[in-house]
Design a protein around this motif. Structure first.
Motif, PDB file in Angstrom:
ATOM      1  N   THR A  22      -5.038 -77.922  96.772  1.00 30.19           N
ATOM      2  CA  THR A  22      -5.600 -77.333  95.556  1.00 30.19           C
ATOM      3  C   THR A  22      -6.199 -78.369  94.608  1.00 30.19           C
ATOM      4  OG1 THR A  22      -3.500 -77.481  94.367  1.00 30.19           O
ATOM      5  CG2 THR A  22      -3.924 -75.440  95.626  1.00 30.19           C
ATOM      6  N   ALA A  23      -6.183 -79.635  94.970  1.00 30.85           N
ATOM      7  CA  ALA A  23      -6.579 -80.708  94.042  1.00 30.85           C
ATOM      8  C   ALA A  23      -8.017 -80.564  93.550  1.00 30.85           C
ATOM      9  CB  ALA A  23      -6.374 -82.070  94.689  1.00 30.85           C
ATOM     10  N   GLU A  24      -8.928 -80.234  94.436  1.00 27.57           N
ATOM     11  CA  GLU A  24     -10.323 -80.130  94.011  1.00 27.57           C
ATOM     12  C   GLU A  24     -10.506 -78.988  93.003  1.00 27.57           C
ATOM     13  OE1 GLU A  24     -13.623 -81.360  96.689  1.00 27.57           O
ATOM     14  OE2 GLU A  24     -14.142 -79.231  96.528  1.00 27.57           O
ATOM     15  N   GLN A  25      -9.881 -77.841  93.252  1.00 28.52           N
ATOM     16  CA  GLN A  25      -9.970 -76.736  92.290  1.00 28.52           C
ATOM     17  C   GLN A  25      -9.278 -77.117  90.991  1.00 28.52           C
ATOM     18  OE1 GLN A  25     -11.789 -73.796  92.304  1.00 28.52           O
ATOM     19  NE2 GLN A  25     -11.166 -73.902  90.159  1.00 28.52           N
ATOM     20  N   ARG A  26      -8.174 -77.806  91.087  1.00 30.49           N
ATOM     21  CA  ARG A  26      -7.455 -78.227  89.867  1.00 30.49           C
ATOM     22  C   ARG A  26      -8.317 -79.196  89.055  1.00 30.49           C
ATOM     23  NH1 ARG A  26      -5.667 -77.149  85.743  1.00 30.49           N
ATOM     24  NH2 ARG A  26      -4.065 -78.414  84.797  1.00 30.49           N
ATOM     25  N   MET A  27      -9.051 -80.076  89.747  1.00 30.97           N
ATOM     26  CA  MET A  27      -9.958 -80.991  89.061  1.00 30.97           C
ATOM     27  C   MET A  27     -11.029 -80.197  88.303  1.00 30.97           C
ATOM     28  SD  MET A  27     -12.426 -83.996  90.571  1.00 30.97           S
ATOM     29  CE  MET A  27     -11.091 -85.008  91.143  1.00 30.97           C
ATOM     30  N   ARG A  28     -11.580 -79.204  88.965  1.00 31.77           N
ATOM     31  CA  ARG A  28     -12.597 -78.359  88.320  1.00 31.77           C
ATOM     32  C   ARG A  28     -11.993 -77.628  87.116  1.00 31.77           C
ATOM     33  NH1 ARG A  28     -17.558 -76.372  88.827  1.00 31.77           N
ATOM     34  NH2 ARG A  28     -17.987 -77.533  90.717  1.00 31.77           N
ATOM     35  N   ASP A  29     -10.770 -77.130  87.244  1.00 27.96           N
ATOM     36  CA  ASP A  29     -10.104 -76.452  86.129  1.00 27.96           C
ATOM     37  C   ASP A  29      -9.949 -77.386  84.933  1.00 27.96           C
ATOM     38  OD1 ASP A  29      -9.850 -74.222  87.800  1.00 27.96           O
ATOM     39  OD2 ASP A  29      -7.715 -74.598  88.224  1.00 27.96           O
ATOM     40  N   VAL A  30      -9.530 -78.618  85.189  1.00 25.82           N
ATOM     41  CA  VAL A  30      -9.379 -79.620  84.129  1.00 25.82           C
ATOM     42  C   VAL A  30     -10.721 -79.856  83.449  1.00 25.82           C
ATOM     43  CG1 VAL A  30      -8.986 -82.096  83.745  1.00 25.82           C
ATOM     44  CG2 VAL A  30      -7.333 -80.761  85.068  1.00 25.82           C
ATOM     45  N   MET A  31     -11.773 -79.997  84.249  1.00 32.15           N
ATOM     46  CA  MET A  31     -13.101 -80.251  83.702  1.00 32.15           C
ATOM     47  C   MET A  31     -13.606 -79.057  82.892  1.00 32.15           C
ATOM     48  SD  MET A  31     -14.575 -82.228  87.029  1.00 32.15           S
ATOM     49  CE  MET A  31     -16.159 -82.759  86.359  1.00 32.15           C
ATOM     50  N   GLU A  32     -13.340 -77.852  83.370  1.00 33.04           N
ATOM     51  CA  GLU A  32     -13.750 -76.649  82.631  1.00 33.04           C
ATOM     52  C   GLU A  32     -13.081 -76.589  81.265  1.00 33.04           C
ATOM     53  OE1 GLU A  32     -12.918 -73.404  85.295  1.00 33.04           O
ATOM     54  OE2 GLU A  32     -14.764 -73.738  86.448  1.00 33.04           O
ATOM     55  N   LYS A  33     -11.796 -76.945  81.223  1.00 34.65           N
ATOM     56  CA  LYS A  33     -11.074 -76.947  79.942  1.00 34.65           C
ATOM     57  C   LYS A  33     -11.673 -77.973  78.989  1.00 34.65           C
ATOM     58  CE  LYS A  33      -6.565 -77.122  77.735  1.00 34.65           C
ATOM     59  NZ  LYS A  33      -7.239 -77.004  76.476  1.00 34.65           N
ATOM     60  N   ILE A  34     -11.982 -79.152  79.485  1.00 31.97           N
ATOM     61  CA  ILE A  34     -12.569 -80.188  78.633  1.00 31.97           C
ATOM     62  C   ILE A  34     -13.917 -79.732  78.089  1.00 31.97           C
ATOM     63  CG2 ILE A  34     -13.548 -82.522  78.641  1.00 31.97           C
ATOM     64  CD1 ILE A  34     -11.260 -83.251  80.656  1.00 31.97           C
ATOM     65  N   VAL A  35     -14.741 -79.164  78.955  1.00 34.78           N
ATOM     66  CA  VAL A  35     -16.047 -78.670  78.513  1.00 34.78           C
ATOM     67  C   VAL A  35     -15.871 -77.559  77.473  1.00 34.78           C
ATOM     68  CG1 VAL A  35     -18.124 -77.425  79.249  1.00 34.78           C
ATOM     69  CG2 VAL A  35     -17.299 -79.387  80.580  1.00 34.78           C
ATOM     70  N   ALA A  36     -14.939 -76.649  77.711  1.00 36.43           N
ATOM     71  CA  ALA A  36     -14.694 -75.558  76.764  1.00 36.43           C
ATOM     72  C   ALA A  36     -14.202 -76.078  75.415  1.00 36.43           C
ATOM     73  CB  ALA A  36     -13.682 -74.572  77.346  1.00 36.43           C
ATOM     74  N   ASP A  37     -13.392 -77.133  75.451  1.00 34.40           N
ATOM     75  CA  ASP A  37     -12.869 -77.716  74.212  1.00 34.40           C
ATOM     76  C   ASP A  37     -13.951 -78.430  73.406  1.00 34.40           C
ATOM     77  OD1 ASP A  37     -10.377 -76.759  74.848  1.00 34.40           O
ATOM     78  OD2 ASP A  37      -9.535 -78.709  75.413  1.00 34.40           O
ATOM     79  N   THR A  38     -15.072 -78.730  74.046  1.00 36.69           N
ATOM     80  CA  THR A  38     -16.178 -79.405  73.361  1.00 36.69           C
ATOM     81  C   THR A  38     -17.381 -78.468  73.318  1.00 36.69           C
ATOM     82  OG1 THR A  38     -16.863 -80.440  75.428  1.00 36.69           O
ATOM     83  CG2 THR A  38     -15.406 -81.713  74.006  1.00 36.69           C
ATOM     84  N   ALA A  39     -17.126 -77.238  72.951  1.00 40.68           N
ATOM     85  CA  ALA A  39     -18.145 -76.181  72.996  1.00 40.68           C
ATOM     86  C   ALA A  39     -19.184 -76.280  71.883  1.00 40.68           C
ATOM     87  CB  ALA A  39     -17.467 -74.819  72.959  1.00 40.68           C
ATOM     88  N   ASP A  40     -19.240 -77.402  71.177  1.00 39.89           N
ATOM     89  CA  ASP A  40     -20.231 -77.548  70.111  1.00 39.89           C
ATOM     90  C   ASP A  40     -21.623 -77.877  70.644  1.00 39.89           C
ATOM     91  OD1 ASP A  40     -19.915 -80.163  70.925  1.00 39.89           O
ATOM     92  OD2 ASP A  40     -19.337 -80.932  68.958  1.00 39.89           O
TER      93      ASP A  40
END
Length: 143
Positions: free
Chosen positions: A57-75
């Motif tokens: 699941t590591a690759e999907q987990r990496m994508r999940d982490v990246m999605e959260k970071i992008v969402a947190d910088t939604a400006d």
């Protein structure tokens, strides 16, 4: 254009040029990188061999982490992010991980790049097994 340009776990050598091309964006005024390489020592001891393993699941987990970071910088100031991590047997000097962030300004690029590598190391199930020249070994990142 999707903000997550590249999120992969690979057995093949990594390319900084590929990651740079993946995050290229005309809106970005700054691009920040982190390149992790295999070093010849750890904790003051000489490293003879190193291998990375990843959970399926590591690759999907990496994508999940990246999605959260992008969402947190939604400006809208972070435009593209990328991360690739190598698994398998590596030698001293090999690239183990490359992450990058392209943003409107350097401050955001540096901040997001730092968070990418820190969160990937903390949250993605990738484990390092290193063997020391004395013959003993240790797992790093295994919980």
């Amino acid at each position: 254009m999707e903000a997550i340009a590249l999120a992969e776990i690979r057995t093949t050598p990594l390319s900084v040029d590929e990651v740079l091309a993946a995050v290229k964006d005309d809106r970005a005024g700054g691009t920040a990188f982190f390149v992790g390489t295999v070093r010849n020592h750890d904790h003051g001891r000489d490293v003879a061999a190193l291998s990375y393993s990843a959970h399926p699941t590591a690759e999907q987990r990496m994508r999940d982490v990246m999605e959260k970071i992008v969402a947190d910088t939604a400006d809208g100031t972070v435009h593209r992010v990328a991360a690739v991590h190598r698994v398998g047997d590596l030698t001293v000097g090999d690239l183990a991980v490359v992450v990058a962030a392209a943003a409107s300004h350097r401050e955001e690029a540096f901040t997001v790049c730092r968070r990418l590598i820190d969160d990937i190391k903390a949250e993605v199930p990738i484990w390092k097994h290193q063997t020391f020249t004395e013959g003993d070994s240790e797992w790093v990142g295994a919980y």
